[in-house]
Design a protein around this motif. Structure first.
Motif: not given
Length: 318
Positions: A235-261
């Motif tokens: 529970p103490a480690a989750l708050p910084p991890c939540a933002h990390t996974f939000a960055w990850l999710l946004s990065g996946l939507f913006g960064g799938t271009a190479v893999v899709e191509i």
């Protein structure tokens, strides 16, 4: 600041950012060579033909007027009409968006637990063999460009040991879920980078949480290690991890271009490539605005998640 005021401020900031993105997208499409009129006509079209087509598409009007019309239409989820296919942009991007969302969703479902496991093992056993091995692998995985990782996966699992398809094409008229094996290599390419990057941040959060007084007190009280980890440390480690996974999710939507191509996956990247090739600015603007909205909303949800899991922020919001 109450939770409602916090949400209102985040929504206002998101709306302002999305408006700025819309302005940049529209202005960029204005300065690109060519336009929808020339793209929709044959190469041997005369200047008179181009002028008539520009007038028919409304491109002869000042761009602030056209931007205002486009922006107000976007508020109604109307992203315009393709000058090439004459289809609404919403219809054009619906199927590719679903395919990209599926790829992102499956990748996130694999990456998040894997990153948490890597971060927990490394953080709780810092300095040990497992930590050194996982850290070395993570550094290598993050350092290699994704197109190289994707190419290596194709070489190994589609060429040397042909157990998976090199091209991630679903059946004609079907979806990738009709052939789940086409998702394996794209998901693996995205997960190797995402889990390695996020795992390093989770490791740092676990190390910080492991040194907190209440975690040390729980261990001194003789509680089992699993109870200390899951009830006090995580529970103490989750708050910084939540933002990390939000960055990850946004990065996946913006960064799938190479893999899709690389894998010829029928996602938004293929639609963007086709739009660039055909100078279809309506599709370019629509896809860009859609991706920006998804990314910005993911950050708002991450902030709400952090507030939900961090008791200090909940107390401050009362």
């Amino acid at each position: 600041m109450t939770a409602l005021k916090f949400l209102a401020r985040r929504v206002a900031a998101t709306a302002a950012t999305l408006f700025a993105v819309a302005v940049v997208l529209f202005a960029a499409s204005e300065v690109l060579p060519g336009d929808a009129a020339t793209a929709s006509l044959d190469p041997d079209a005369t200047l008179e033909d181009v002028a008539r087509e520009r007038a028919a598409l409304g491109l002869d009007r000042p761009w602030p007027v056209r931007f205002a019309e486009w922006a107000f239409a976007a508020l109604r989820l109307d992203l315009g009409t393709s000058a090439v296919s004459r289809q609404p942009v919403v219809e054009i991007v619906a199927e590719p968006l679903g395919a990209t969302a599926l790829l992102v969703g499956v990748t996130a479902a694999v990456t998040v637990p894997l990153a948490m496991a890597v971060g927990l093992i490394s953080g709780l056993r810092r300095g040990g063999r497992a930590d050194r091995a996982l850290s070395a692998f993570s550094v290598v995985a993050v350092s290699i460009p994704q197109f190289v990782t994707a190419g290596l996966l194709v070489l190994v699992f589609a060429d040397l040991v042909p157990v998976l398809p090199a091209i991630s094409l679903p059946p004609l008229g079907g979806t990738p879920l009709d052939r789940p094996e086409v998702l394996v290599l794209p998901v693996a390419a995205l997960t190797l980078f995402g889990a390695s990057w996020a795992g390093r941040i989770v490791r740092a959060a676990v190390i910080d949480a492991d040194g907190m007084p209440h975690v040390e007190a729980a261990r001194l009280a003789g509680l089992p290690e699993r109870v200390v980890v899951f009830r006090h440390l995580l529970p103490a480690a989750l708050p910084p991890c939540a933002h990390t996974f939000a960055w990850l999710l946004s990065g996946l939507f913006g960064g799938t271009a190479v893999v899709e191509i690389v894998f010829n996956y029928p996602g938004l990247s293929q639609t963007l490539v086709a739009a660039v090739r055909k100078h279809d600015t309506a599709v370019l603007e629509g896809v860009g605005l859609l991706l920006a909205a998804i990314i910005l909303v993911s950050f708002v949800l991450a902030d709400l998640l952090v507030m939900a899991v961090d008791p200090r922020l909940r107390a401050a919001a009362r």
